[in-house]
Design an enzyme around this catalytic site. Structure first.
Site, PDB file in Angstrom:
ATOM      1  CB  THR A  71      -0.846  -0.048   1.285  1.00  0.00           C
ATOM      2  OG1 THR A  71      -1.775  -1.106   1.141  1.00  0.00           O
ATOM      3  CG2 THR A  71      -1.565   1.244   1.576  1.00  0.00           C
ATOM      4  CG  ASP A  89      -5.766  -0.625   7.079  1.00  0.00           C
ATOM      5  OD1 ASP A  89      -5.648  -1.449   6.147  1.00  0.00           O
ATOM      6  OD2 ASP A  89      -4.821   0.089   7.463  1.00  0.00           O
ATOM      7  CB  THR A  92       1.233   0.063   4.961  1.00  0.00           C
ATOM      8  OG1 THR A  92       1.322  -1.127   4.168  1.00  0.00           O
ATOM      9  CG2 THR A  92       2.573   0.321   5.637  1.00  0.00           C
TER      10      THR A  92
HETATM   11  N1  ASP Z   1      -3.537  -2.253   4.792  1.00  0.00           N
HETATM   12  C1  ASP Z   1      -3.837  -2.793   3.494  1.00  0.00           C
HETATM   13  C2  ASP Z   1      -5.098  -3.603   3.584  1.00  0.00           C
HETATM   14  O1  ASP Z   1      -5.269  -4.325   4.538  1.00  0.00           O
HETATM   15  C3  ASP Z   1      -2.752  -3.656   2.946  1.00  0.00           C
HETATM   16  C4  ASP Z   1      -1.407  -3.000   2.895  1.00  0.00           C
HETATM   17  O2  ASP Z   1      -1.085  -2.179   3.727  1.00  0.00           O
HETATM   18  O3  ASP Z   1      -0.640  -3.305   1.976  1.00  0.00           O
HETATM   19  O4  ASP Z   1      -5.886  -3.550   2.684  1.00  0.00           O
END
Ligand code: ASP
Length: 343
Positions: A208, A239, A259
């Site tokens: 992310t 999230d 993230t």
């Molecule tokens: N936080 C993101 C999610 O759960 C994933 C990520 O941070 O890469 O959708």
């Protein structure tokens, strides 16, 4: 008489302009960006790959920093930085978005303006090249905070966005990650362990992107954009677009973009919790972010990290994973670009 007055008022406004600029020149500004956290092991990244990640992070943080240095808004700076990362296949946002279990892409994003406490978010969109731009449009052009799926795209069309085919987000590297994840899930299903196979065991690739900034006017902003988690199913939303979980900004307090394993960040209200510690317990941003990421989340079993900036431009970038792609820059200092603890 009239000419004299006009000359006088011109001089006064010139002086005012100069003093405002001199005033602004002394004001702190700061930006931090991330490109995801996770099992980024040193052995798995070739020197060329490391360089490619670092170059892209530097390009994005420099872009945002320049906007801030010239007196631009924190919102403009974070959007510009995030757009650069969304355009790169290296990160799990925009072009490099991960695959869902069914082999498609569903993107989430949010942006928050700490000055007005306005926010905009979109979830599960399939045809938007720059989700952060649509989140901003939701904030500025709609009376809502979060739009999802087809409705969000209908709104995008009405706002003049061009929709892209879902295959716009296809990349070989992410497809391979999906095949690996599916294989693990299917193997577990066969051995009847399905209930015990958790998303975090899949090495599902974070990536992310996000940015937080403080501008010279003292305004904080935060934004996050993502393809979510590899092999996600059933319209799962993480999230990132949830205000207070993956994204939060409040002037005078802090701005956070997260993230990591979204389910934990939602349940532990990570971004909001960090800012609450700053606001109500007068904790420093470093301590507040560290307590949430390295104590509370670890105890809970949630992996990931955040970037956070406070009202004075102090920056925190804690993570409890092997690495987190990140870059920071403040007050004209050179950019710091890191992947692991200090490298
Ligand atoms: N936080 C993101 C999610 O759960 C994933 C990520 O941070 O890469 O959708």
């Amino acid at each position: 008489m009239k000419t004299k007055l006009t000359t006088f008022s011109l001089i006064i406004s010139g002086l005012l302009f100069m003093s405002q600029n001199a005033f602004a020149a002394d004001k702190p500004y700061a930006i931090a960006i991330h490109g995801g956290a996770g099992t980024i092991s040193k052995a798995n990244l070739t020197p060329e790959q490391r360089q490619a990640y670092k170059d892209k992070l530097k390009e994005a943080v420099d872009k945002g920093s320049k906007i801030l240095e010239e007196g631009g808004d924190s919102l403009v700076a974070i959007q510009a930085a995030i757009n650069i990362l969304e355009n790169s296949p290296l990160f799990n946002a925009g072009l490099g978005a991960v695959y869902t279990y069914d082999g498609g892409h569903e993107l989430d994003a949010a942006i928050m303006d700490g000055k007005t406490m306005n926010a905009g978010a979109i979830a599960g969109v399939r045809h938007i090249a720059h989700p952060i731009d649509l989140a901003l449009a939701v904030m500025n052009k709609s009376e809502h905070v979060m739009l999802s799926g087809a409705g969000a795209e209908e709104f995008a069309l009405a706002q003049g966005f061009t929709l892209v085919p879902n295959s716009h987000f296809d990349t070989d590297a992410r497809y391979q990650q999906l095949l690996d994840a599916r294989e693990k899930l299917q193997a577990a299903a066969k051995s009847e362990q399905v209930a015990s196979v958790k998303m975090q065991d899949l090495d599902y690739k974070f990536g992310t992107v996000g940015a937080v900034a403080l501008d010279k006017k003292g305004n904080l902003a935060a934004g996050t954009s993502t393809g979510g988690m590899t092999a996600k199913r059933f319209g799962r939303i993480g999230d990132s677009p949830v205000i207070g979980a993956g994204t939060y900004a409040e002037n005078g307090v802090c701005a956070v973009s997260a993230t990591g394993h979204g389910e934990f960040f939602i349940r532990y209200l990570v971004a909001g919790d960090i800012c609450a510690k700053v606001k109500y317990q007068q904790k420093s941003i470093i301590q507040a972010a560290d307590e949430v990421i390295n104590q509370r989340l670890i105890t809970a079993g949630g992996s990931g990290g955040v970037i956070a900036v406070d009202q004075r431009g102090n920056i925190a970038t804690p993570f409890n994973t092997e690495g987190m792609y990140r870059a920071t820059r403040s007050n004209g200092e050179p950019a710091q670009v890191l992947i692991w603890q200090d490298e």
